[in-house]
Design an enzyme around this catalytic site. Sequence first.
Site, PDB file in Angstrom:
ATOM      1  N   ASP A 162      53.959  47.220  32.659  1.00  0.00           N
ATOM      2  CA  ASP A 162      54.235  45.822  33.008  1.00  0.00           C
ATOM      3  C   ASP A 162      54.390  45.705  34.527  1.00  0.00           C
ATOM      4  O   ASP A 162      55.487  45.471  35.026  1.00  0.00           O
ATOM      5  CB  ASP A 162      55.489  45.347  32.259  1.00  0.00           C
ATOM      6  CG  ASP A 162      55.720  43.849  32.399  1.00  0.00           C
ATOM      7  OD1 ASP A 162      54.884  43.168  33.022  1.00  0.00           O
ATOM      8  OD2 ASP A 162      56.746  43.364  31.899  1.00  0.00           O
ATOM      9  N   TRP A 163      53.274  45.889  35.206  1.00  0.00           N
ATOM     10  CA  TRP A 163      53.224  45.794  36.677  1.00  0.00           C
ATOM     11  C   TRP A 163      52.953  44.337  37.018  1.00  0.00           C
ATOM     12  O   TRP A 163      51.857  43.846  36.806  1.00  0.00           O
ATOM     13  CB  TRP A 163      52.126  46.717  37.191  1.00  0.00           C
ATOM     14  CG  TRP A 163      51.769  46.613  38.643  1.00  0.00           C
ATOM     15  CD1 TRP A 163      52.303  45.791  39.598  1.00  0.00           C
ATOM     16  CD2 TRP A 163      50.753  47.382  39.315  1.00  0.00           C
ATOM     17  NE1 TRP A 163      51.697  46.001  40.809  1.00  0.00           N
ATOM     18  CE2 TRP A 163      50.735  46.972  40.677  1.00  0.00           C
ATOM     19  CE3 TRP A 163      49.867  48.388  38.905  1.00  0.00           C
ATOM     20  CZ2 TRP A 163      49.861  47.527  41.608  1.00  0.00           C
ATOM     21  CZ3 TRP A 163      48.994  48.934  39.836  1.00  0.00           C
ATOM     22  CH2 TRP A 163      49.004  48.510  41.174  1.00  0.00           C
ATOM     23  N   GLU A 164      53.998  43.655  37.524  1.00  0.00           N
ATOM     24  CA  GLU A 164      53.859  42.230  37.867  1.00  0.00           C
ATOM     25  C   GLU A 164      53.972  42.050  39.376  1.00  0.00           C
ATOM     26  O   GLU A 164      55.073  41.978  39.895  1.00  0.00           O
ATOM     27  CB  GLU A 164      54.929  41.414  37.158  1.00  0.00           C
ATOM     28  CG  GLU A 164      54.816  41.467  35.640  1.00  0.00           C
ATOM     29  CD  GLU A 164      55.810  40.554  34.925  1.00  0.00           C
ATOM     30  OE1 GLU A 164      56.306  39.595  35.528  1.00  0.00           O
ATOM     31  OE2 GLU A 164      56.075  40.815  33.756  1.00  0.00           O
ATOM     32  N   TYR A 165      52.868  41.916  40.051  1.00  0.00           N
ATOM     33  CA  TYR A 165      51.479  42.046  39.638  1.00  0.00           C
ATOM     34  C   TYR A 165      50.729  42.754  40.754  1.00  0.00           C
ATOM     35  O   TYR A 165      51.173  42.719  41.907  1.00  0.00           O
ATOM     36  CB  TYR A 165      50.822  40.657  39.471  1.00  0.00           C
ATOM     37  CG  TYR A 165      51.410  39.816  38.372  1.00  0.00           C
ATOM     38  CD1 TYR A 165      51.059  40.025  37.035  1.00  0.00           C
ATOM     39  CD2 TYR A 165      52.321  38.813  38.681  1.00  0.00           C
ATOM     40  CE1 TYR A 165      51.593  39.225  36.032  1.00  0.00           C
ATOM     41  CE2 TYR A 165      52.865  38.019  37.664  1.00  0.00           C
ATOM     42  CZ  TYR A 165      52.496  38.237  36.352  1.00  0.00           C
ATOM     43  OH  TYR A 165      53.032  37.470  35.356  1.00  0.00           O
TER      44      TYR A 165
END
Length: 386
Positions: A148-151
């Site tokens: 969950d790399w935002e972003y």
Amino acid sequence: MSTLQFISIICTFLLFLISFISTSTSAVDTYSYESIKGAYWPSDRFSYLPPSAIDTTLFTHVYYAFLLPNNVTSKFMIDNSTALQLVTFTSTLHSKKPPVKALFSTGGGGDLPFQFSQMASTPSLRRNFILSTIEVARKFGFDGIDLDWEYPQNPQEMQDYAILLEEWRAEVIKESEATNCPQLLLSAAVYFSANFFLHGPFRTYPVASINKNLDWINAMCYDYHGSWEPTITGSHSALIDPKSNISTSYGLESWIKAGILRSKLVMGLPLYGKTWTLKDLMDSGVGAPAIDVGPSGAGGKGVLFYYEVEDFNKKNNATVQFDLGTLSTYSVAGNIWIGYDDSRSTALRIAFAQALRLRGYFFWALSFDRDWQISETASRFWIGWK
Ligand SMILES: *[C@@H]1O[C@H](CO)[C@@H](O)[C@H](O)[C@H]1NC(C)=O
Ligand SMILES: *[C@@H]1O[C@H](CO)[C@@H](O)[C@H](O)[C@H]1NC(C)=O
Ligand SMILES: *[C@@H]1O[C@H](CO)[C@@H](O)[C@H](O)[C@H]1NC(C)=O
Ligand SMILES: *[C@@H]1O[C@H](CO)[C@@H](O)[C@H](O)[C@H]1NC(C)=O
């Protein structure tokens, strides 16, 4: 709203669906895959629900949210109390009837993009990260890992993202062959649209690498509006939007146009609402003028979890409305306005995802429901592919 009005809305919606689907042409590849009914399980104390309390008849995959790698080494350092929580999480979910799969998610909505971009652009840190995710997953009994790399902030970081996925899958295959265990699942939480067209440089996710290396992606079809726009009410999970491209239909269609396999696309559903304080009691629709956010709950400024919305509506005798422009729900009590999804607007979203032949849906977040109301509606309306 009368039954007749609702039926006419559904008919309008179905016509919309038919026109929408006849314009999307990519190959159908969905039918042999198991459906995904996912939900993120926040581990923080504000939204904690014991894993034993999860109704596993309603889900297929539950994500532990979140674990963060060390910001210098990109390896995970799990303290003893977290270790206990992780073991409890996986062993409980695996022993329930029916059992569900458990993944851990790394990242989240905080201000961590720098940490991930640095890791993804540095070969040694990438390797540390990948090996450490696999080690944590196996040690604590997870079935997979969710990124969950935002972003990613620019086209270069999208290329790094592609390389990360490529090396990650290669390592997962290698580990599976060496240990004779099934491959770990790899998924990712991604922006609602394949393209970032609102803020920062225009950039597109590396769809070819996603198709090749990830089992599926979770498109976050929510947070379209919120406390950063205090002067206008909004549906933060608009299914359609006549005035802009900030909507779930636009976002999912952009993924399909970019070439994502439908069997890899999972639609996000919010179990929370966004609140505003109306300027004019006589002007209370979606897009009405506001003077500020409204009440805040456990989820932060101008945010109420679904169960908090329900409590608020009941306590304040709110009027619940269905908005035809965005196919979403809002409630009004005095000068307080809340945009959210109830059972009806969730059922429409499920119908939409199925009409697009997507793999499934997921919730942010599991513990925000009220007595599984929305989770049950979604599960019941999802027919599945098996
Ligand atoms: C890493 O995290 C620590 C503790 O949160 C912080 O003090 C430090 O500045 C961070 N270092 C980098 C390089 O971001
Ligand atoms: C954590 O657990 C390990 C082994 O179970 C033990 O040796 C260690 O002392 C524990 N650390 C703390 C801070 O309790
Ligand atoms: C929405 O996106 C399309 C391209 O995908 C563009 O042609 C159109 O102008 C956009 N509409 C708005 C209102 O920004
Ligand atoms: C609640 O609202 C309805 C109309 O929306 C009104 O008829 C009713 O009297 C109200 N009840 C209370 C307890 O305020």
